[in-house]
Write a protein that holds these residues in place. Structure first.
Motif, PDB file in Angstrom:
ATOM      1  N   GLU A 229       0.831  -1.206   0.000  1.00 37.25           N
ATOM      2  CA  GLU A 229       0.000   0.000   0.000  1.00 37.25           C
ATOM      3  C   GLU A 229       0.869   1.261   0.000  1.00 37.25           C
ATOM      4  OE1 GLU A 229      -3.354   2.196   2.832  1.00 37.25           O
ATOM      5  OE2 GLU A 229      -2.413   0.309   3.432  1.00 37.25           O
ATOM      6  N   SER A 230       1.940   1.253   0.775  1.00 42.58           N
ATOM      7  CA  SER A 230       2.837   2.405   0.819  1.00 42.58           C
ATOM      8  C   SER A 230       3.518   2.624  -0.529  1.00 42.58           C
ATOM      9  CB  SER A 230       3.886   2.205   1.916  1.00 42.58           C
ATOM     10  OG  SER A 230       3.282   2.078   3.180  1.00 42.58           O
ATOM     11  N   CYS A 231       3.901   1.544  -1.199  1.00 37.78           N
ATOM     12  CA  CYS A 231       4.516   1.665  -2.523  1.00 37.78           C
ATOM     13  C   CYS A 231       3.568   2.319  -3.520  1.00 37.78           C
ATOM     14  CB  CYS A 231       4.944   0.294  -3.029  1.00 37.78           C
ATOM     15  SG  CYS A 231       6.512  -0.283  -2.387  1.00 37.78           S
ATOM     16  N   LEU A 232       2.331   1.832  -3.552  1.00 40.87           N
ATOM     17  CA  LEU A 232       1.369   2.389  -4.501  1.00 40.87           C
ATOM     18  C   LEU A 232       1.073   3.854  -4.205  1.00 40.87           C
ATOM     19  CD1 LEU A 232      -1.178  -0.573  -4.775  1.00 40.87           C
ATOM     20  CD2 LEU A 232       0.744  -0.043  -6.264  1.00 40.87           C
ATOM     21  N   ASN A 233       1.070   4.224  -2.925  1.00 41.52           N
ATOM     22  CA  ASN A 233       0.768   5.603  -2.548  1.00 41.52           C
ATOM     23  C   ASN A 233       1.990   6.511  -2.583  1.00 41.52           C
ATOM     24  OD1 ASN A 233      -1.995   5.129  -2.089  1.00 41.52           O
ATOM     25  ND2 ASN A 233      -1.591   4.423  -0.014  1.00 41.52           N
ATOM     26  N   SER A 234       3.145   5.997  -2.978  1.00 42.58           N
ATOM     27  CA  SER A 234       4.336   6.827  -3.103  1.00 42.58           C
ATOM     28  C   SER A 234       4.600   7.275  -4.534  1.00 42.58           C
ATOM     29  CB  SER A 234       5.561   6.063  -2.585  1.00 42.58           C
ATOM     30  OG  SER A 234       5.895   4.987  -3.457  1.00 42.58           O
TER      31      SER A 234
ATOM     32  N   SER B  86       5.167  13.069   1.521  1.00 40.75           N
ATOM     33  CA  SER B  86       5.488  11.847   0.793  1.00 40.75           C
ATOM     34  C   SER B  86       5.863  10.729   1.764  1.00 40.75           C
ATOM     35  CB  SER B  86       6.638  12.101  -0.173  1.00 40.75           C
ATOM     36  OG  SER B  86       7.785  12.559   0.513  1.00 40.75           O
ATOM     37  N   LEU B  87       5.561   9.507   1.384  1.00 41.38           N
ATOM     38  CA  LEU B  87       5.852   8.350   2.218  1.00 41.38           C
ATOM     39  C   LEU B  87       7.316   7.943   2.061  1.00 41.38           C
ATOM     40  CD1 LEU B  87       2.628   6.267   1.489  1.00 41.38           C
ATOM     41  CD2 LEU B  87       3.059   7.829   3.391  1.00 41.38           C
ATOM     42  N   LYS B  88       7.927   7.554   3.175  1.00 42.87           N
ATOM     43  CA  LYS B  88       9.331   7.177   3.180  1.00 42.87           C
ATOM     44  C   LYS B  88       9.471   5.748   3.694  1.00 42.87           C
ATOM     45  CE  LYS B  88      10.526  11.393   2.019  1.00 42.87           C
ATOM     46  NZ  LYS B  88      11.036  11.703   0.660  1.00 42.87           N
ATOM     47  N   ALA B  89      10.607   5.137   3.353  1.00 45.99           N
ATOM     48  CA  ALA B  89      10.925   3.790   3.837  1.00 45.99           C
ATOM     49  C   ALA B  89      12.387   3.749   4.247  1.00 45.99           C
ATOM     50  CB  ALA B  89      10.642   2.737   2.763  1.00 45.99           C
ATOM     51  N   VAL B  90      12.672   2.981   5.273  1.00 52.62           N
ATOM     52  CA  VAL B  90      14.051   2.827   5.738  1.00 52.62           C
ATOM     53  C   VAL B  90      14.803   1.934   4.757  1.00 52.62           C
ATOM     54  CG1 VAL B  90      15.517   2.024   7.618  1.00 52.62           C
ATOM     55  CG2 VAL B  90      13.314   3.112   8.115  1.00 52.62           C
ATOM     56  N   PRO B  91      15.965   2.360   4.241  1.00 53.70           N
ATOM     57  CA  PRO B  91      16.728   1.505   3.309  1.00 53.70           C
ATOM     58  C   PRO B  91      17.113   0.188   3.962  1.00 53.70           C
ATOM     59  CG  PRO B  91      17.565   3.758   3.293  1.00 53.70           C
ATOM     60  CD  PRO B  91      16.603   3.665   4.447  1.00 53.70           C
ATOM     61  N   ASP B  92      17.025  -0.876   3.196  1.00 47.13           N
ATOM     62  CA  ASP B  92      17.324  -2.211   3.701  1.00 47.13           C
ATOM     63  C   ASP B  92      18.282  -2.899   2.742  1.00 47.13           C
ATOM     64  OD1 ASP B  92      17.326  -4.409   5.278  1.00 47.13           O
ATOM     65  OD2 ASP B  92      15.169  -4.811   5.151  1.00 47.13           O
ATOM     66  N   ILE B  93      18.863  -3.989   3.194  1.00 46.01           N
ATOM     67  CA  ILE B  93      19.791  -4.758   2.370  1.00 46.01           C
ATOM     68  C   ILE B  93      19.009  -5.449   1.254  1.00 46.01           C
ATOM     69  CG2 ILE B  93      21.480  -6.633   2.393  1.00 46.01           C
ATOM     70  CD1 ILE B  93      21.958  -6.057   5.334  1.00 46.01           C
TER      71      ILE B  93
ATOM     72  N   ARG C 179       9.227  -5.483  -9.649  1.00 50.28           N
ATOM     73  CA  ARG C 179       8.341  -5.832 -10.759  1.00 50.28           C
ATOM     74  C   ARG C 179       7.330  -4.723 -11.029  1.00 50.28           C
ATOM     75  NH1 ARG C 179       5.436 -11.625 -11.872  1.00 50.28           N
ATOM     76  NH2 ARG C 179       4.075 -10.935 -13.585  1.00 50.28           N
ATOM     77  N   TRP C 180       6.679  -4.231  -9.982  1.00 52.00           N
ATOM     78  CA  TRP C 180       5.665  -3.197 -10.194  1.00 52.00           C
ATOM     79  C   TRP C 180       6.299  -1.886 -10.645  1.00 52.00           C
ATOM     80  CZ3 TRP C 180       4.938   1.435  -7.384  1.00 52.00           C
ATOM     81  CH2 TRP C 180       3.813   2.172  -7.775  1.00 52.00           C
ATOM     82  N   HIS C 181       7.426  -1.512 -10.059  1.00 48.90           N
ATOM     83  CA  HIS C 181       8.091  -0.257 -10.419  1.00 48.90           C
ATOM     84  C   HIS C 181       8.465  -0.251 -11.896  1.00 48.90           C
ATOM     85  CE1 HIS C 181      11.789   2.288 -10.748  1.00 48.90           C
ATOM     86  NE2 HIS C 181      11.036   3.113 -10.065  1.00 48.90           N
ATOM     87  N   ARG C 182       8.993  -1.349 -12.398  1.00 51.08           N
ATOM     88  CA  ARG C 182       9.388  -1.429 -13.806  1.00 51.08           C
ATOM     89  C   ARG C 182       8.174  -1.387 -14.731  1.00 51.08           C
ATOM     90  NH1 ARG C 182      12.095  -5.466 -13.210  1.00 51.08           N
ATOM     91  NH2 ARG C 182      10.581  -7.080 -13.774  1.00 51.08           N
TER      92      ARG C 182
ATOM     93  N   LEU D 260      16.813   1.482  -7.833  1.00 54.86           N
ATOM     94  CA  LEU D 260      16.320   2.254  -6.702  1.00 54.86           C
ATOM     95  C   LEU D 260      15.690   1.343  -5.656  1.00 54.86           C
ATOM     96  CD1 LEU D 260      14.668   5.341  -8.431  1.00 54.86           C
ATOM     97  CD2 LEU D 260      16.821   5.282  -7.179  1.00 54.86           C
ATOM     98  N   PRO D 261      15.866   1.656  -4.380  1.00 50.78           N
ATOM     99  CA  PRO D 261      15.202   0.870  -3.328  1.00 50.78           C
ATOM    100  C   PRO D 261      13.712   1.164  -3.316  1.00 50.78           C
ATOM    101  CG  PRO D 261      16.404   2.711  -2.371  1.00 50.78           C
ATOM    102  CD  PRO D 261      16.754   2.695  -3.823  1.00 50.78           C
ATOM    103  N   PRO D 262      12.931   0.383  -2.594  1.00 48.30           N
ATOM    104  CA  PRO D 262      11.477   0.583  -2.575  1.00 48.30           C
ATOM    105  C   PRO D 262      11.090   1.983  -2.117  1.00 48.30           C
ATOM    106  CG  PRO D 262      12.018  -1.560  -1.671  1.00 48.30           C
ATOM    107  CD  PRO D 262      13.319  -0.844  -1.883  1.00 48.30           C
ATOM    108  N   MET D 263      10.053   2.518  -2.776  1.00 50.47           N
ATOM    109  CA  MET D 263       9.416   3.790  -2.431  1.00 50.47           C
ATOM    110  C   MET D 263      10.317   4.989  -2.686  1.00 50.47           C
ATOM    111  SD  MET D 263       7.490   2.648   1.099  1.00 50.47           S
ATOM    112  CE  MET D 263       6.884   4.301   1.358  1.00 50.47           C
TER     113      MET D 263
END
Length: 229
Positions: free
Chosen positions: A64-69, A95-102, A128-131, A163-166
């Motif tokens: 949900e956060s990805c789609l709303n970003s 804007s929605l943020k996410a903590v970078p992860d490995i 997949r969705w971002h592309r 790019l990392p998520p969001m």
């Protein structure tokens, strides 16, 4: 039954009327049905992988956060402002943020803990969705014609698969570089880190055009109609 009666009373008090789509007519939904279709990527990525209730709830919240970003439209016409308006602004005011992860996309599941398995699924869904989402923002046309209407100071999204998520790579077009045939295939963009030259094929327009871009497009259409007349 009590909840339905209280909901009907509240809607009637505020003058709210419900309008439903016809049965089996999901195409009447438009934008929100497209968002639901995007969220269904998690079904293809998860496959037969089993998740607990808590893991599924966490994963759905991250999706949900990805789609709303996703960027919608520029917030301002300031050339130094690279922040777009997103659905998250209507939900939390920013804007929605996410903590970078490995990056765990290449690590086998049997070597990951439960939290890491959930994050791997989340990263796979994002990639997949971002592309696929960015590909929908790139109009296709013959190479001899101008595929998109570009203008200086226009806010665009740069295609970047790493790019990392969001996180979205946004930039402002500084100058156009048309070829001998008048078709622009290369542009110079300004990002928060500097100036870069990018091909038009790697640039995505925002899904909601700004008023200035709409006016430019209308003027070009009117000029073409006048010329044909």
């Amino acid at each position: 039954m009590t909840h339905q009666e209280s909901l009907a009373t509240e809607c009637s008090k505020n003058g709210i009327r419900w309008h439903f789509n016809p049965p089996r007519a999901s195409h009447f939904g438009g934008l929100w049905e497209a968002a639901i279709k995007s969220a269904q990527h998690f079904i293809r990525v998860i496959g037969t992988h089993l998740l607990s209730y808590d893991d599924m709830e966490t994963l759905l919240s991250q999706i949900e956060s990805c789609l709303n970003s996703r960027p919608l439209v520029p917030i301002s016409d300031d050339p130094t402002d690279f922040e777009p308006l997103t659905p998250g602004h209507f939900l939390v005011g920013s804007s929605l943020k996410a903590v970078p992860d490995i990056d765990l996309t290449t690590t086998p599941f049997n070597r990951l803990r439960r939290w890491q398995q959930t994050q791997k699924l989340f990263q796979l869904i994002w990639k997949r969705w971002h592309r696929e989402y960015l590909s929908t923002l790139q109009p296709r046309a013959k190479w001899c014609n101008s595929p998109v209407q570009l203008a200086t100071n226009q806010l665009v999204i740069l295609q970047d698969d790493n790019l990392p998520p969001m996180q979205w790579s946004t930039a402002r077009i500084v100058s156009l570089h048309p070829g001998n045939d008048g078709v622009t295939r290369v542009v110079t963009v300004q990002t928060p880190t500097g100036l870069y030259k990018r091909p038009v094929a790697k640039i995505c327009l925002l899904p909601v055009p700004s008023s200035s871009n709409e006016q430019t497009h209308d003027n070009m259409n009117n000029q073409q109609n006048d010329d044909s007349t």
